[in-house]
Design an enzyme around this catalytic site. Sequence first.
Site, PDB file in Angstrom:
ATOM      1  N   GLU A  39     -18.897   8.234 -24.500  1.00 34.01           N
ATOM      2  CA  GLU A  39     -18.964   7.543 -25.795  1.00 34.01           C
ATOM      3  C   GLU A  39     -18.449   8.479 -26.888  1.00 34.01           C
ATOM      4  O   GLU A  39     -18.913   9.617 -27.003  1.00 34.01           O
ATOM      5  CB  GLU A  39     -20.397   7.108 -26.093  1.00 34.01           C
ATOM      6  CG  GLU A  39     -20.624   6.564 -27.485  1.00 34.01           C
ATOM      7  CD  GLU A  39     -19.696   5.405 -27.843  1.00 34.01           C
ATOM      8  OE1 GLU A  39     -19.038   5.491 -28.894  1.00 34.01           O
ATOM      9  OE2 GLU A  39     -19.638   4.431 -27.066  1.00 34.01           O
ATOM     10  N   GLY A 191     -12.816 -16.457 -43.321  1.00 39.84           N
ATOM     11  CA  GLY A 191     -13.213 -16.684 -41.934  1.00 39.84           C
ATOM     12  C   GLY A 191     -14.559 -17.357 -41.868  1.00 39.84           C
ATOM     13  O   GLY A 191     -15.566 -16.805 -42.318  1.00 39.84           O
ATOM     14  N   GLY A 192     -14.591 -18.574 -41.321  1.00 43.10           N
ATOM     15  CA  GLY A 192     -15.813 -19.363 -41.274  1.00 43.10           C
ATOM     16  C   GLY A 192     -16.416 -19.463 -39.900  1.00 43.10           C
ATOM     17  O   GLY A 192     -17.100 -20.435 -39.590  1.00 43.10           O
ATOM     18  N   GLY A 282     -12.153 -12.510 -37.066  1.00 39.47           N
ATOM     19  CA  GLY A 282     -12.193 -12.270 -35.629  1.00 39.47           C
ATOM     20  C   GLY A 282     -12.127 -10.788 -35.304  1.00 39.47           C
ATOM     21  O   GLY A 282     -12.011  -9.928 -36.182  1.00 39.47           O
ATOM     22  N   ARG A 283     -12.195 -10.497 -34.020  1.00 45.17           N
ATOM     23  CA  ARG A 283     -12.199  -9.121 -33.539  1.00 45.17           C
ATOM     24  C   ARG A 283     -11.140  -8.946 -32.460  1.00 45.17           C
ATOM     25  O   ARG A 283     -10.807  -9.897 -31.746  1.00 45.17           O
ATOM     26  CB  ARG A 283     -13.582  -8.741 -33.005  1.00 45.17           C
ATOM     27  CG  ARG A 283     -14.675  -8.835 -34.069  1.00 45.17           C
ATOM     28  CD  ARG A 283     -16.011  -8.345 -33.540  1.00 45.17           C
ATOM     29  NE  ARG A 283     -16.001  -6.925 -33.231  1.00 45.17           N
ATOM     30  CZ  ARG A 283     -16.255  -5.957 -34.121  1.00 45.17           C
ATOM     31  NH1 ARG A 283     -16.505  -6.261 -35.382  1.00 45.17           N
ATOM     32  NH2 ARG A 283     -16.237  -4.684 -33.758  1.00 45.17           N
ATOM     33  N   ALA A 335     -23.032  -9.914 -27.515  1.00 48.25           N
ATOM     34  CA  ALA A 335     -23.733  -8.773 -26.943  1.00 48.25           C
ATOM     35  C   ALA A 335     -24.541  -9.165 -25.708  1.00 48.25           C
ATOM     36  O   ALA A 335     -24.572  -8.428 -24.709  1.00 48.25           O
ATOM     37  CB  ALA A 335     -24.646  -8.153 -27.994  1.00 48.25           C
ATOM     38  N   HIS A 459     -47.212 -30.078 -30.563  1.00 46.81           N
ATOM     39  CA  HIS A 459     -47.163 -30.754 -31.868  1.00 46.81           C
ATOM     40  C   HIS A 459     -48.142 -30.065 -32.810  1.00 46.81           C
ATOM     41  O   HIS A 459     -49.261 -29.743 -32.410  1.00 46.81           O
ATOM     42  CB  HIS A 459     -47.543 -32.227 -31.714  1.00 46.81           C
ATOM     43  CG  HIS A 459     -47.726 -32.943 -33.028  1.00 46.81           C
ATOM     44  ND1 HIS A 459     -46.662 -33.428 -33.750  1.00 46.81           N
ATOM     45  CD2 HIS A 459     -48.847 -33.232 -33.747  1.00 46.81           C
ATOM     46  CE1 HIS A 459     -47.120 -34.003 -34.854  1.00 46.81           C
ATOM     47  NE2 HIS A 459     -48.451 -33.891 -34.871  1.00 46.81           N
TER      48      HIS A 459
END
Length: 481
Positions: A39, A191-192, A282-283, A335, A459
Amino acid sequence: MTIDTGVNTSDVIVIGGGTGGYSTALRAAGLGLDVTLVERDKVGGTCLHRGCIPSKAMLHAAELVDGIAEARERWGVKATVDAVDWGALVATRDDIVARNHKGVEAHLAHAGVRVVRGSARLTGARTVRVESAGTESAPGVHDLTARRALVLATGSRPRTLPGLDPDGRRVVTSDDALFAPGLPASVLVLGGGAIGAEYASFHRSMGAEVTLVEAADRIVPLEDADVSRHLTRGLRKRGIDVQAGARLLDAELLENGVRARVRTARGETRTVTAERLLVAVGRAPVTEGLGLEAAGLTTDERGFVVPEDWGRLETAVPGVHVVGDLLPPPSLGLAHASFAEGLLVAETVAGLESPAVDYATVPRVTYSSPQTASVGLSEAEARARGHEVDVDTMPLTAVAKGMVHGQGGMVKVVAEAGGGQVLGVHLVGPNVSEMIAESQLIVGWDAEPSDVARHVHAHPTLSEAVGEVFLTLAGRGLHQQ
């Protein structure tokens, strides 16, 4: 300089310590494999440090602000918000992230996963060179070899638009929006999709004037059309200017903000001036500098690494697997999907029979206010695949708990005609992210409405609206009689 070859050889090498990477590493180590995780930043990845966790912490704070407004305006509770202490809010968010980060590190250490810090570059099908700053006692170059498998889990980065270079203040992406200074008085969100809707919702709760622009003809365009309609209604009710079917023409940076021209769905040109422009379009998968060609790997035209075998998430190069945001659709870039992919790959490498990830049963959630949650096929998708369907919907305000919450919303179920298999469940409303697990089991276990209708829902709850829809599809409902 390299470290000792014996130390550098592992059963499994995982590149990338996000959700997909660390779940692979932990499961593989739990199955007795020797694992090295590489990483270059912090384990936990985008989700933990820049995405899911910090954003949901901030959205919880937004819910508290909205709750105080509702208490005053609807319930007669004389409470007000004097101000939002940005520093205190950020400190709480960062504490939550830090504690989760320490938890992931502790799990990896306890499992015996060797973590190597640095940037990885493939030098062969199962060989990796890792470069880091290093010290005299800790070399900066490590050559690693995987005996069994190499797992690519390098994640994704936000896409940007030409001419809109993020500066962390006036123009931001979803990776740095929460870390920009202070709370802006106005925001233009481009971006929606789920990310854009969430950030629009957060900033509106914090008092900002918000314009949400989506190029598709509706926001959250991957969801059922009724979900989009109800979410649009809910956001507009809160004062968010939702512009679907609209496009950004250009944007000019100002000293303290941005001036943009937007072409609306009606063909009109509008000028929007905002303190902050948030790009959420977006990605893109991260493969730059990874050296895929050295391992005999290629990407598709969108930059994804396509598996040869989706049941094993293995590429055309034997022993090289992919998880997470590097995968193209039908993987969802979520994820929790990455987590499942990591388990699959680890178990496969260990020689176990592991079920392939059923992406049709992976739930999708948008944590805006109102929230959306869905699993399975939309009505349009079901019909496009040739299914004859029965569809039933119910507003959440048709049940008492929905009236109490007062946010509107709905339940929609799509099933094979004539009482057949449930194909999709779609929810909009308060806290529906906590309601979707039941529907995931219903769709995943190929249940029919009659299977669900025999179970009694508590309920008063919001979930009884789900039960009532299934009663109706089973021919036993009351709300449409």
